[in-house]
Design an enzyme around this catalytic site. Sequence first.
Site, PDB file in Angstrom:
ATOM      1  CB  SER A 258      -0.965  -0.060   1.183  1.00 45.08           C
ATOM      2  OG  SER A 258      -2.125   0.641   0.850  1.00 45.08           O
ATOM      3  CE  LYS A 262      -0.213   5.288  -1.706  1.00 44.01           C
ATOM      4  NZ  LYS A 262      -1.332   4.742  -2.377  1.00 44.01           N
ATOM      5  CD1 TRP A 345      -8.292   3.205  -0.648  1.00 44.86           C
ATOM      6  CD2 TRP A 345     -10.086   4.316  -1.375  1.00 44.86           C
ATOM      7  NE1 TRP A 345      -8.175   4.505  -0.225  1.00 44.86           N
ATOM      8  CE2 TRP A 345      -9.272   5.206  -0.658  1.00 44.86           C
ATOM      9  CE3 TRP A 345     -11.285   4.789  -1.943  1.00 44.86           C
ATOM     10  CZ2 TRP A 345      -9.592   6.551  -0.477  1.00 44.86           C
ATOM     11  CZ3 TRP A 345     -11.598   6.139  -1.762  1.00 44.86           C
ATOM     12  CH2 TRP A 345     -10.757   6.993  -1.036  1.00 44.86           C
ATOM     13  CG  HIS A 393      -5.902  -2.436   1.647  1.00 42.82           C
ATOM     14  ND1 HIS A 393      -5.325  -2.165   0.438  1.00 42.82           N
ATOM     15  CD2 HIS A 393      -5.185  -1.738   2.563  1.00 42.82           C
ATOM     16  CE1 HIS A 393      -4.334  -1.324   0.601  1.00 42.82           C
ATOM     17  NE2 HIS A 393      -4.216  -1.058   1.888  1.00 42.82           N
TER      18      HIS A 393
HETATM   19  C1  GCU Z   1      -5.290   4.714   2.545  1.00 43.16           C
HETATM   20  C2  GCU Z   1      -4.881   5.547   1.338  1.00 43.16           C
HETATM   21  C3  GCU Z   1      -4.206   4.683   0.263  1.00 43.16           C
HETATM   22  C4  GCU Z   1      -3.096   3.874   0.882  1.00 43.16           C
HETATM   23  C5  GCU Z   1      -3.641   3.054   2.027  1.00 43.16           C
HETATM   24  C6  GCU Z   1      -2.610   2.234   2.793  1.00 43.16           C
HETATM   25  O1  GCU Z   1      -6.352   3.885   2.210  1.00 43.16           O
HETATM   26  O2  GCU Z   1      -6.016   6.183   0.845  1.00 43.16           O
HETATM   27  O3  GCU Z   1      -3.690   5.498  -0.767  1.00 43.16           O
HETATM   28  O4  GCU Z   1      -2.471   3.074  -0.089  1.00 43.16           O
HETATM   29  O5  GCU Z   1      -4.205   3.931   2.987  1.00 43.16           O
HETATM   30  O6  GCU Z   1      -1.463   2.580   2.827  1.00 43.16           O
HETATM   31  O7  GCU Z   1      -3.019   1.236   3.400  1.00 43.16           O
END
Ligand code: GCU
Length: 412
Positions: A258, A262, A345, A393
């Site tokens: 997540s 990135k 998401w 997720h």
């Molecule tokens: C939030 C955020 C995401 C990110 C995520 C995470 O949901 O909006 O962009 O990737 O957290 O890091 O779990």
Amino acid sequence: MIFRRTILAMVALAIFGALAACASPPNLQKQPDATPPVLGAFRGDRPVVTAADWSRRAPLLREALLDAVYGHPPDLGEATVEAREKLTLPGADGMDMEQWTVKLGDGSNRRRFHMLVASPKGAAHAPLIVMELFCSTRNAVKGRPASVFEDAPALPGPCRSHDLDPVLTVVLGKRIGGPDWKQLAQRGYAVALFYPGEVVPDDGVLGPQAIAALSPDTPADRRAGAIAVWADLFSKAYDVLSVDPRFDAGKVVAWGHSRHGKAALLAGALDPRLAAVIAHQSGRGGASLSRSVAGESLTQITRSYGFWFTPAYAKGVPDDLDQHQLIALNAPRPVLLGTGRGDTWSDPAGAFKAAKGADPAYRLLGSPGFNAQGLHDYRPADGVVWWSRPLGHGVTTADWRAFLEFLDTHVK
Ligand code: GCU
């Protein structure tokens, strides 16, 4: 009181998980292709035809993505290992476990982070997975032993209470806290974990303060976001780990889930020493296109987590930039993009299109590229490997099966 808060958090997480699992599935037909073509003309630079052309193009793309999305990471100074301690930890059979204190820079600019370093007993030149964690390294070990460092004030709320661990694993998967040490030992992988929030806290107030302190001479509107610093921490970890003969300096993999997915993709794009990247559910600002029509919007992410990026990102990306170029900057090194089809998401369809958009750069550099024909198509021998499973997720044992198959194929 704590009990009530725990129950509330459990309910909220359960609802979130259920919603994610029921959300309408990602739709490739509705998702535009990545633009512009990754090898086309770019800002006065002629189209890329040969590998030599790509070495001219890559630095231009790197600069452009840092300017528009992440900001240029500030200089963290030299990384040195200040202390090393052997630990005996539950559930880590087959691994020699150590805790390293890594110092960055000197004097008043000094920073520190702590790494749990696990190497299979008797290992020499083992492939090494470097992982950034959402919670602390202590949280990655059964029973959260006090001998493992934890920087409690910097941690996100759900990571602070031991009581929540069972809920986190039910909602976000058995492997959300950390890997299966035993499995990694058996498969011959070393692993080093750390919590990047020790350097730039994952917090809307503390995070920007830390970045401002790291880059006092940079005007606020040009400062790096947290992701750029977290990406650089993979390189700092590489600096200190790659000189240890137990690990193979040519087989160091950046792993992130997540927000840290990135960071892992950006780390691979900036540091050619990293041999491969596993970016799991990295979503917006990661593998998914910024111009995507699904999932978290650019406005939503920059409103909630503006400090992850350079301020320019909130205004949108220039027409000639998108995240397929970020994936392409990893070429020809293998990348695994993990997704959950219930995790809309994080926009699996936008990541699929970005992977497709990066494919020509991979092929140009001699990689098999990206060949998945749909969201269910898993081909571990590809250069850009698409991994998708049902549900939302999180990090599951099925995810780790795919990660290790990918690593066995490309890195081991
Ligand atoms: C939030 C955020 C995401 C990110 C995520 C995470 O949901 O909006 O962009 O990737 O957290 O890091 O779990």
